[in-house]
Write a protein that holds these residues in place. Structure first.
Motif, PDB file in Angstrom:
ATOM      1  N   SER A  90      35.657  31.766  37.642  1.00 34.00           N
ATOM      2  CA  SER A  90      36.416  31.947  36.405  1.00 34.00           C
ATOM      3  C   SER A  90      36.291  33.413  36.014  1.00 34.00           C
ATOM      4  CB  SER A  90      35.886  31.041  35.288  1.00 34.00           C
ATOM      5  OG  SER A  90      36.740  31.087  34.159  1.00 34.00           O
ATOM      6  N   ALA A  91      37.209  34.228  36.527  1.00 30.07           N
ATOM      7  CA  ALA A  91      37.191  35.670  36.287  1.00 30.07           C
ATOM      8  C   ALA A  91      38.640  36.141  36.214  1.00 30.07           C
ATOM      9  CB  ALA A  91      36.433  36.378  37.414  1.00 30.07           C
ATOM     10  N   GLY A  92      38.843  37.436  36.092  1.00 33.06           N
ATOM     11  CA  GLY A  92      40.210  37.950  36.070  1.00 33.06           C
ATOM     12  C   GLY A  92      40.763  38.064  37.475  1.00 33.06           C
ATOM     13  N   MET A  93      40.759  36.966  38.207  1.00 33.82           N
ATOM     14  CA  MET A  93      41.173  36.965  39.614  1.00 33.82           C
ATOM     15  C   MET A  93      42.596  36.455  39.770  1.00 33.82           C
ATOM     16  SD  MET A  93      39.395  35.096  42.922  1.00 33.82           S
ATOM     17  CE  MET A  93      38.064  36.297  43.064  1.00 33.82           C
ATOM     18  N   PHE A  94      43.395  37.204  40.548  1.00 36.15           N
ATOM     19  CA  PHE A  94      44.770  36.803  40.814  1.00 36.15           C
ATOM     20  C   PHE A  94      44.830  35.715  41.886  1.00 36.15           C
ATOM     21  CE2 PHE A  94      46.917  41.108  39.615  1.00 36.15           C
ATOM     22  CZ  PHE A  94      46.800  40.777  38.279  1.00 36.15           C
ATOM     23  N   ASP A  95      45.774  34.818  41.703  1.00 36.13           N
ATOM     24  CA  ASP A  95      46.117  33.836  42.729  1.00 36.13           C
ATOM     25  C   ASP A  95      47.072  34.532  43.696  1.00 36.13           C
ATOM     26  OD1 ASP A  95      47.300  31.891  44.288  1.00 36.13           O
ATOM     27  OD2 ASP A  95      47.693  30.510  42.637  1.00 36.13           O
ATOM     28  N   THR A  96      46.612  34.805  44.923  1.00 35.62           N
ATOM     29  CA  THR A  96      47.447  35.465  45.927  1.00 35.62           C
ATOM     30  C   THR A  96      47.562  34.588  47.170  1.00 35.62           C
ATOM     31  OG1 THR A  96      45.609  36.610  47.035  1.00 35.62           O
ATOM     32  CG2 THR A  96      46.608  37.707  45.128  1.00 35.62           C
ATOM     33  N   ALA A  97      48.594  34.851  47.961  1.00 38.91           N
ATOM     34  CA  ALA A  97      48.810  34.083  49.189  1.00 38.91           C
ATOM     35  C   ALA A  97      47.626  34.247  50.142  1.00 38.91           C
ATOM     36  CB  ALA A  97      50.104  34.542  49.859  1.00 38.91           C
ATOM     37  N   LYS A  98      47.072  35.447  50.189  1.00 37.67           N
ATOM     38  CA  LYS A  98      45.932  35.727  51.065  1.00 37.67           C
ATOM     39  C   LYS A  98      44.711  34.914  50.644  1.00 37.67           C
ATOM     40  CE  LYS A  98      43.143  39.617  52.783  1.00 37.67           C
ATOM     41  NZ  LYS A  98      42.941  41.098  52.695  1.00 37.67           N
ATOM     42  N   ARG A  99      44.453  34.875  49.352  1.00 38.64           N
ATOM     43  CA  ARG A  99      43.294  34.134  48.851  1.00 38.64           C
ATOM     44  C   ARG A  99      43.502  32.629  48.938  1.00 38.64           C
ATOM     45  NH1 ARG A  99      42.692  38.195  43.690  1.00 38.64           N
ATOM     46  NH2 ARG A  99      41.373  39.778  44.707  1.00 38.64           N
ATOM     47  N   GLU A 100      44.756  32.192  48.833  1.00 37.12           N
ATOM     48  CA  GLU A 100      45.053  30.759  48.899  1.00 37.12           C
ATOM     49  C   GLU A 100      44.710  30.165  50.266  1.00 37.12           C
ATOM     50  OE1 GLU A 100      49.073  30.067  47.794  1.00 37.12           O
ATOM     51  OE2 GLU A 100      48.704  30.261  45.641  1.00 37.12           O
TER      52      GLU A 100
END
Length: 248
Positions: A90-100
């Motif tokens: 739970s941080a200011g982290m973006f949902d990206t295709a790479k991370r998904e």
């Protein structure tokens, strides 16, 4: 005289009371200390605070769990989730295709892009093209750092552990400009003018993204609970209140 059945019941009760609370009652939440106003440490209480801290606490409460916040470097959040050191990010982290490809993200809870900042003494409002050949800085593990390196026009893209470290080098003239999460950069500049940097006016972000919580791909049940709580908090207006509390 105590009956055998009653004695057995007493023993069972004593054993039950001596057993610690089930691990399922506690959720280990990975946060950073450098993500003001999303996640940071309150200097007076020395406890983690911020919009994403409050959100994780609200989600845990909605599911009858106790949040156990684990302070983690931003670049180590996903590795910690994969190895089971934490249950949720739970941080200011973006949902990206790479991370998904590595973790599962919740429904988005906030969105923003990056900001460019320069020395407070530098009055020019640069574009990315103006910085061709210059040395710039970004936080390690962020999508902004990837975008800057992919652009391939800078003399060097230096990576830092925190935005404050980038600001220090911008102020000292070690790098020409820094890049970071706009809400975090704006909040820190407003709170601490002595940092000696300013936002570049009119800057157009390279990337805008949606902030979401993340869980392990091996824990679909937790993801389901998180999303259900987010929907409930959104409908009640509590989600908006949490972010508004920190000027977001």
């Amino acid at each position: 005289m105590i009956s055998k059945a009653f004695a057995t019941a007493l023993v069972a009760l004593a054993v039950a009371l001596s057993v610690p609370a089930r691990a399922a009652d506690t959720v280990k939440v990975g946060i950073t200390t450098t993500g003001v106003p999303f996640t940071f440490i309150d200097t007076s209480s020395q406890k983690p605070v911020g919009a994403m801290v409050d959100l994780a606490a609200a989600i845990a409460k909605d599911n009858g769990m106790t949040p156990d916040f684990k302070i983690t470097a931003f670049s180590a959040l996903i590795p910690s989730l994969k190895t089971g050191k934490i249950d949720m990010i739970s941080a200011g982290m973006f949902d990206t295709a790479k991370r998904e490809k590595i973790v599962d993200f919740s429904e988005p809870v906030y969105s923003y892009g990056e900001a460019m900042f320069v020395s407070a003494d530098d009055e020019q409002n640069y574009t990315l093209d103006d910085l061709k050949g210059a040395t710039v800085g970004a936080q390690v593990g962020t999508t902004f750092a990837d975008a800057l390196r992919e652009r391939g026009t800078f003399g060097q893209v230096k990576l830092y552990d925190s935005i404050v470290d980038i600001m220090r080098d911008v102020k000292l003239g070690r790098i020409k400009a820094g890049f970071g999460d706009k809400p975090i950069v704006a909040y820190q500049i407003k709170q601490k003018p002595a940092l000696g940097v300013r936002l570049v006016k009119g800057y157009e972000p390279m990337r805008s993204g949606k902030v979401a919580l993340a869980v392990s791909k091996d824990n679909p049940e937790l993801l389901k609970k998180v999303n259900a709580s987010i929907e409930k908090l959104e409908k009640s207006g509590e989600l908006a209140k949490i972010f508004a509390k920190y000027g977001l």
